[in-house]
Design an enzyme around this catalytic site. Structure first.
Site, PDB file in Angstrom:
ATOM      1  N   ASP A 156       0.838  -1.189   0.000  1.00  0.00           N
ATOM      2  CA  ASP A 156       0.000   0.000   0.000  1.00  0.00           C
ATOM      3  C   ASP A 156       0.878   1.245   0.000  1.00  0.00           C
ATOM      4  O   ASP A 156       2.004   1.231   0.521  1.00  0.00           O
ATOM      5  CB  ASP A 156      -0.906   0.027   1.236  1.00  0.00           C
ATOM      6  N   ARG A 157       0.357   2.318  -0.541  1.00  0.00           N
ATOM      7  CA  ARG A 157       1.111   3.568  -0.617  1.00  0.00           C
ATOM      8  C   ARG A 157       1.634   4.006   0.755  1.00  0.00           C
ATOM      9  O   ARG A 157       2.771   4.465   0.885  1.00  0.00           O
ATOM     10  CB  ARG A 157       0.228   4.666  -1.213  1.00  0.00           C
TER      11      ARG A 157
END
Length: 334
Positions: A156-157
């Site tokens: 995930d970012r």
């Protein structure tokens, strides 16, 4: 008096594309929904997923599912779409600052002729798409122009830590096989709200993706979802939070975050799945990052057992200290 109107820049005007036949390049092994999100900048995700569901997108002449994967050389038929704020600037020409490239190359944990492993900072996406001009893989391609870098897996970012990339197709295929056969061990550390019960060591609940009305992707527990298992171990506890070690047996999107949240102890700093009480605790203490870190990868490579570890970031440790935990060399999970 005549009214004056501010002209609309050409780049800001919506553009309708025609039917396109695209030859897939530099994307072997990537899911087709992620490929389309990257290629169709300015097109809402809801429209992309609707095109896939209704069969408007064809891969080598056949209907496809969002989870199907593309291979270099595939022929992809893309129907007409309205692109908001469209420009003709290819992704490869989007400026990436030298500072970002230097930052990522300074965080290399391992590199040889086949693989590259970095300690990805929180806040940097792994790839461009969905309104993000570039990600770690695009920046690293500029630093390693003589390779065909592709992501071996996703983070995930807002998750920091070990990110594995392949330098050529055969290495990518070997990675995907190892991941499918669960030969790659992934270990995470996370901070969750409240006191996690020590008796809860495994969460095994199926997960499925769904879309909000805005087109944003989320994940929920559902009997119609895919099997997912996360093992949790308590490393340390304070009155307000728990430091956990997590090991993935499957690699579903947002798996740790959802399994923690449905267990009643959301990851601190999680703006998607944390309930109001956990969000309020993070806000009170000024915790501005997702307290989830991919700490370790263990796998066999070229006849050797590799164990790669990304140090726990300073802001993660500061968050733990703000919760009453100990820091420095006494950090849990060492």
């Amino acid at each position: 008096m005549s009214k004056s109107f501010k002209p609309v820049k050409k780049a800001d005007q919506p553009r309708v594309t025609g039917v396109r036949q695209v030859v897939v390049t530099r994307a072997s092994g990537q899911r087709i929904d992620n490929y389309l999100v990257r290629e169709l900048r300015g097109v809402p995700k809801a429209r992309i997923y609707r095109m896939l569901r209704t069969g408007e997108v064809r891969l080598n002449g056949s209907r496809v599912r969002a989870s199907d994967r593309v291979t270099d050389g595939d022929i992809l038929r893309i129907p007409p779409v309205v692109v908001a704020g469209a420009t003709d600037t290819p992704a490869a020409s989007v400026p990436i600052s030298d500072d970002i490239t230097r930052l990522l190359t300074s965080r290399i944990l391992f590199e040889d002729d086949d693989l590259l492993v970095i300690d990805k900072p929180a806040g940097i996406a792994v790839h461009g798409g969905s309104g993000i001009a570039w990600g770690a893989v695009e920046a690293l391609r500029r630093a390693r122009p003589d390779t065909d870098l592709e992501l071996g897996h996703r983070l995930d970012r807002d998750t920091s830590g070990c990110l594995l990339l392949a330098k050529h197709r055969s290495a990518l295929l070997a990675l995907h096989r190892a991941l499918r056969e669960r030969e790659v061990r992934k270990r995470y550390v996370l901070l969750v709200a409240g006191r996690w019960p020590r008796r809860v060591t495994t969460v095994q609940l199926p997960l499925e993706k769904f879309l909000l009305k805005s087109g944003e992707r989320r994940v929920r527990v559902s009997q119609d979802g895919k099997p997912a298992r996360t093992d949790f171990a308590v490393e340390a506890v304070t009155d307000r939070a728990t430091w956990l070690d997590a090991r993935l047996h499957t690699g579903r999107t947002h798996q740790i975050r959802v399994h923690a949240a449905v267990s009643g102890h959301a990851v601190l700093g999680d703006t998607k799945y944390a309930p109001p009480a956990a969000a309020a605790l993070a806000a009170e203490l000024g915790i501005r990052r997702l307290c989830l870190h991919a700490r370790e990868l263990v796998f066999d490579h070229q006849g050797k057992r590799l164990r790669l570890e990304a140090p726990v970031p300073e802001d993660f440790l500061l968050a733990w200290q703000s919760l009453g935990g100990e820091g420095g060399s006494t950090q849990p999970g060492g």
